[in-house]
Design a protein around this motif. Structure first.
Motif, PDB file in Angstrom:
ATOM      1  N   ALA A   1      30.712  87.640  46.020  1.00  0.00           N
ATOM      2  CA  ALA A   1      29.926  88.561  45.088  1.00  0.00           C
ATOM      3  C   ALA A   1      28.871  88.998  46.218  1.00  0.00           C
ATOM      4  N   GLY A   2      29.534  89.975  46.692  1.00  0.00           N
ATOM      5  CA  GLY A   2      28.719  90.706  47.814  1.00  0.00           C
ATOM      6  C   GLY A   2      29.542  90.627  49.021  1.00  0.00           C
ATOM      7  N   THR A   3      30.592  91.030  49.479  1.00  0.00           N
ATOM      8  CA  THR A   3      30.868  90.761  50.906  1.00  0.00           C
ATOM      9  C   THR A   3      29.950  91.357  51.919  1.00  0.00           C
ATOM     10  N   THR A   4      30.132  90.476  52.820  1.00  0.00           N
ATOM     11  CA  THR A   4      28.959  90.781  54.020  1.00  0.00           C
ATOM     12  C   THR A   4      29.245  92.061  54.550  1.00  0.00           C
ATOM     13  N   GLU A   5      30.461  92.575  54.727  1.00  0.00           N
ATOM     14  CA  GLU A   5      30.761  93.753  55.426  1.00  0.00           C
ATOM     15  C   GLU A   5      30.620  95.055  54.711  1.00  0.00           C
TER      16      GLU A   5
ATOM     17  N   LEU B   1      35.418  88.970  39.170  1.00  0.00           N
ATOM     18  CA  LEU B   1      35.405  87.654  39.084  1.00  0.00           C
ATOM     19  C   LEU B   1      35.999  86.900  37.774  1.00  0.00           C
ATOM     20  N   ASP B   2      35.730  87.764  36.832  1.00  0.00           N
ATOM     21  CA  ASP B   2      36.497  87.450  35.641  1.00  0.00           C
ATOM     22  C   ASP B   2      37.857  87.129  35.456  1.00  0.00           C
TER      23      ASP B   2
ATOM     24  N   GLY C   1      24.887  88.628  47.138  1.00  0.00           N
ATOM     25  CA  GLY C   1      24.798  89.429  45.992  1.00  0.00           C
ATOM     26  C   GLY C   1      24.339  88.431  44.671  1.00  0.00           C
ATOM     27  N   GLY C   2      23.964  87.513  44.845  1.00  0.00           N
ATOM     28  CA  GLY C   2      23.724  86.540  43.705  1.00  0.00           C
ATOM     29  C   GLY C   2      22.179  86.852  43.074  1.00  0.00           C
ATOM     30  N   ALA C   3      21.549  87.316  43.839  1.00  0.00           N
ATOM     31  CA  ALA C   3      20.268  87.782  43.369  1.00  0.00           C
ATOM     32  C   ALA C   3      20.101  89.043  42.526  1.00  0.00           C
TER      33      ALA C   3
END
Lengths: 545, 545
Positions: free
Chosen positions: B278-282, B289-290, B310-312
């Motif tokens: 959830a939010g790739t670093t690059e 996800l579902d 990306g969790g925030a």
């Protein structure tokens, strides 16, 4: 008419202010900060209440599982924190809080920590830490030098080498121990022939390739629980941590260690690592590291020393001999947040051979490119703070002779405490201090004498009651809030290795005075009288015998 | 005649002063602190030099491997730090430092951090943290609620239960991911019949007992390198992390994931975990996800979501749908030091099922006794600081709507930046922002057009030169010191999946303005002209075609 309570608003302007406008000096947080800056111990004395509430009562203030939909003003929130959190926290800097490895901190640490937070570097890579990277490498080099005492040339060659590492900062001794054993494991199961190494193909194929029937870690029965945790995490299993018996001084019995190695070799079970303890958590004793190094060499196995607590003793020229042989360890764990007087969360692992870490190297495209000096390529953790600065500054401001004084004073204080316990009619010294840690219990002279006369069964009965009494005193003393000693259960050789409950004290706080220690004993004596059950029971036993 | 330089002395009195007397407000450190308190950004602007020295030059200041034998006065040392360290550190709070997940911090964080350091709690056990233990449990509960949205009753039952844990604080996303996969591994290989569980007997016997031919972790090819590191540490091996192809939006291709699961099942290779990003670093994209949860359910395997970055976004009601399905994950990693605006070193792992952590529980005599509420019995780390307080306070002071504004603004800013890159003749947007992260490169319109006309070989040649140019600009811009973007290499679908070098920006800093972004592009345009090699080469190619 009452003025309506002002309410904070989540507006873009309010948020912008939060990120740009400093706390005003006269705001609540500003005043708290001033108080901390001017007199931290005074602040802690004033704000932490001595008579604590029960944990279950405190929990009632921390039950809401919803993230607030309504912002709070900083000052309102600070009142709340002082009231509900700070007041019910633990005064770890108190001179009479001698139950754990906590202490007052040097005053410069506070503003320096603030600088560190303000700089907010990320040591995982040079791009987010720049000069902090060589700084951390230097501190690791200094600590390496403290342990291994290599020549200048060695440090010139390796301290700043991209492909090498003399060690790593990490959040604490547990991560340091995991890192060391991870390195040991990956080094043992290197790539070999068509086997690509454990790092790539895992433990199952590694054991198959090398043909071992099993893998174990040998450590004295006083080893820290983090070693079992490490074995679990690394896939070796907790049962593979074999506890070797200790002698009457809580040091590993090297004969037993040798026999175990012999036995394992015959069974084709590989010793992944022998772990020496330099400062057991419960009694503060140091294993015979030099002898252990001989055995590790004989059986060609990795030698790690867990000096999380005792490692700082190397700073004392007077006492460093206690750890003789530590320079023969392949790796060493030292916690800076223990006897190096930096705040919580600073551990280190050091490696004798700077190329050992290549077995755990990791790379990625956007950072940690091969050949870069990014520290993150050789650490268990990823993003990390610039906390190495606190160690760097402490080493410069306090200096080695300053640390030596702190270490020596702590040991002298422990010896003093041991002597007054020994002379006191109501207490029994259980383990003498080798470093600044000792254990004892409440046991009136009459009972101590009785213990020597009775049979094993009676002895055990008496020890049980004494244990209950010790527990009673320890809890009551903690609840009274003036002082705190911890308690544990340890095997005592003179009671046939029976496990007895004891008080445990660590005298690392430079502010703890001899008077504090006398007061703690006096309070414990008084508390014992309050026990309406245990003392009478004990004296009945004396009468019966 | 000159006054001899005063020298600091390591005396017992001097040491006592260090531990008891506060820094004077007019001392060097006192003045630094005041400056930081009143205007942190100003302090950083003033003290960090824009034109950096090369790392090898900076290293010259950090070469001595000896711990000083002579103490330094705090003020002398602070001058040294300002000169050698602070000036050469990275201005991570700068609005134009948009290359990594760094940001300015809320102003209240600084004094609050100082309070935290002053209290110096150790969260490993209640005895050294008291109210901080329920506080941390509450914060974990709030974050759990943010992800899993269970009812009040759930949190009443489990938040403060000694034998349960809704998650753990740790030093960062890497430790969070290791913890999650450790839990997954130990849960998969539970005690069963005469098998005592992997935690006790290790991975080798676990695989033998359960009869799997192997063990793998499935994650998209954009997964963070810490997952390979976790697999290494946990004894599974890096090669067991199978990278599943992504679609043109850098999201895992669920069809390929499903096929891989099918194939592995036939081979009797067990999927230890499917990991969603959830939010790739690059590129900042979020996996579906579902759908992944459906697949994990179908093949009965553990589902972990690495939402370190990306969790925030879950704090934004507007955007939380991007992470739909995250509540079906068995565990989730979130870093608070990323988009939750607390300082470096704060990660979290959350568990849907509060009893999952029993598979990693550890106990010891002197602490973490069974039945105690000591947090240390369920964490990878041992001693830890009370940093949960910073998250607690941020959640209260900023509140969810405040965080939502920060998240939404960041995404809008990224969309704005993408739009001006798109409209600019000299730049090519490579990945559109889904969250506040995007990638692009310098590529004049003429060259972009050419790329569409030429054959694969020519395309590859042009991309190589563009890559060199991007690298040239990025380095030069970093050296100039006004602004910083990072660079990485990513596969680009429209160039047949070729890996190209791109600029990468993260727009998490609330202080970054649109004007900053325009200036960054303008500077990059100018820098491109300074390249005497790459641009002419490119235009020659245009002529040739």
């Amino acid at each position: 008419m009452t003025t309506p309570k002002r309410t904070a608003q989540a507006t873009p302007e309010a948020l912008h202010r939060i990120f740009t406008l400093a706390e005003k000096p006269h705001s609540t947080l500003g005043r708290i900060e001033k108080e901390i800056s001017q007199n931290l111990i005074g602040f802690l004395n004033n704000h932490i209440v001595a008579n604590k509430n029960a944990l279950t009562d405190i929990e009632q203030d921390f039950v809401c599982p919803r993230i607030p939909e309504q912002p709070e003003f900083v000052s309102d929130h600070m009142h709340h924190l002082l009231d509900k959190l700070v007041s019910q926290s633990v005064h770890t800097a108190s001179p009479t809080f001698i139950g754990h490895m906590t202490s007052a901190l040097p005053a410069f640490i506070l503003p320096l920590s603030k600088l560190m937070v303000g700089l907010n570097q990320n040591l995982v890579k040079v791009e987010t830490s720049k000069a902090f990277t060589p700084l951390e490498r230097q501190v690791v080099g200094m600590m390496h030098n403290l342990v291994y005492q290599k020549d200048e040339r060695f440090y010139q060659d390796w301290m700043h080498s991209a492909e090498h590492s003399l060690g790593a900062f990490c959040s604490g001794g547990t991560v340091a121990n995991i890192t060391a054993l991870w390195v040991a494991r990956n080094n043992l199961f290197k790539a070999n022939g068509n086997f690509q190494g454990i790092s790539r193909t895992g433990l199952f194929s590694a054991l198959q390739h090398y043909g071992y029937q099993g893998l174990v870690i040998l450590v004295s029965e006083r080893g820290h629980y983090s070693l079992r945790k490490s074995a679990d995490i690394l896939g070796i299993g907790q049962d593979s941590v074999i506890a070797i018996e200790t002698d009457e001084n809580n040091k590993i019995n090297c004969q037993k260690l040798q026999l175990k190695c012999e036995e394992l070799q015959k069974q084709n079970i590989k010793v992944l690592a022998i772990v020496g303890i330099a400062g057991t958590t419960e009694t503060g004793n140091v294993d015979p590291l030099d002898k252990m190094a001989d055995i590790a060499k004989q059986y060609d196995c990795y030698f790690h020393v867990d000096a999380a607590w005792g490692g700082a003793t190397l700073l004392s020229n007077k006492h460093r001999h206690i750890l003789a042989g530590i320079d023969r360890a392949d790796s060493v764990t030292i916690d800076a947040h223990k006897q190096m007087y930096v705040p919580m969360g600073v551990g280190m692992v050091l490696f004798k051979d700077p190329s050992l870490v290549s077995d755990i190297a990791h790379h990625a495209e956007y950072i940690l490119r091969k050949g870069s000096k990014d520290l993150g390529s050789h650490t268990l953790e990823g993003s990390r703070s610039g906390v190495a600065m606190l160690v760097y500054s402490s080493l410069h401001i306090i200096s080695r002779p300053g640390y030596e004084m702190l270490i020596n004073q702590a040991i002298e204080k422990a010896e003093y405490f041991a002597s007054i316990i020994h002379l006191h009619d109501d207490f029994e010294l259980i383990t003498k201090p080798e470093l600044c840690l000792l254990t004892y219990r409440y046991a009136p002279k009459l009972i101590q004498d009785l213990l020597l006369q009775v049979d094993d069964k009676q002895q055990s009965k008496i020890n049980t009651i004494l244990g209950e009494l010790t527990q009673f005193i320890q809890k009551r003393q903690r609840e009274n809030g003036h002082s705190f000693v911890s308690r544990t259960r340890i095997q005592v050789a003179r009671y046939n290795g029976e496990k007895v409950i004891v008080f445990r004290v660590v005298l690392a706080n430079p502010l703890t005075s001899r008077a504090n220690l006398r007061d703690i004993l006096a309070e414990q004596s008084l508390l014992a009288q309050e026990s309406e059950v245990f003392l009478p029971k004990l004296f009945d036993l004396v009468k019966d015998n």
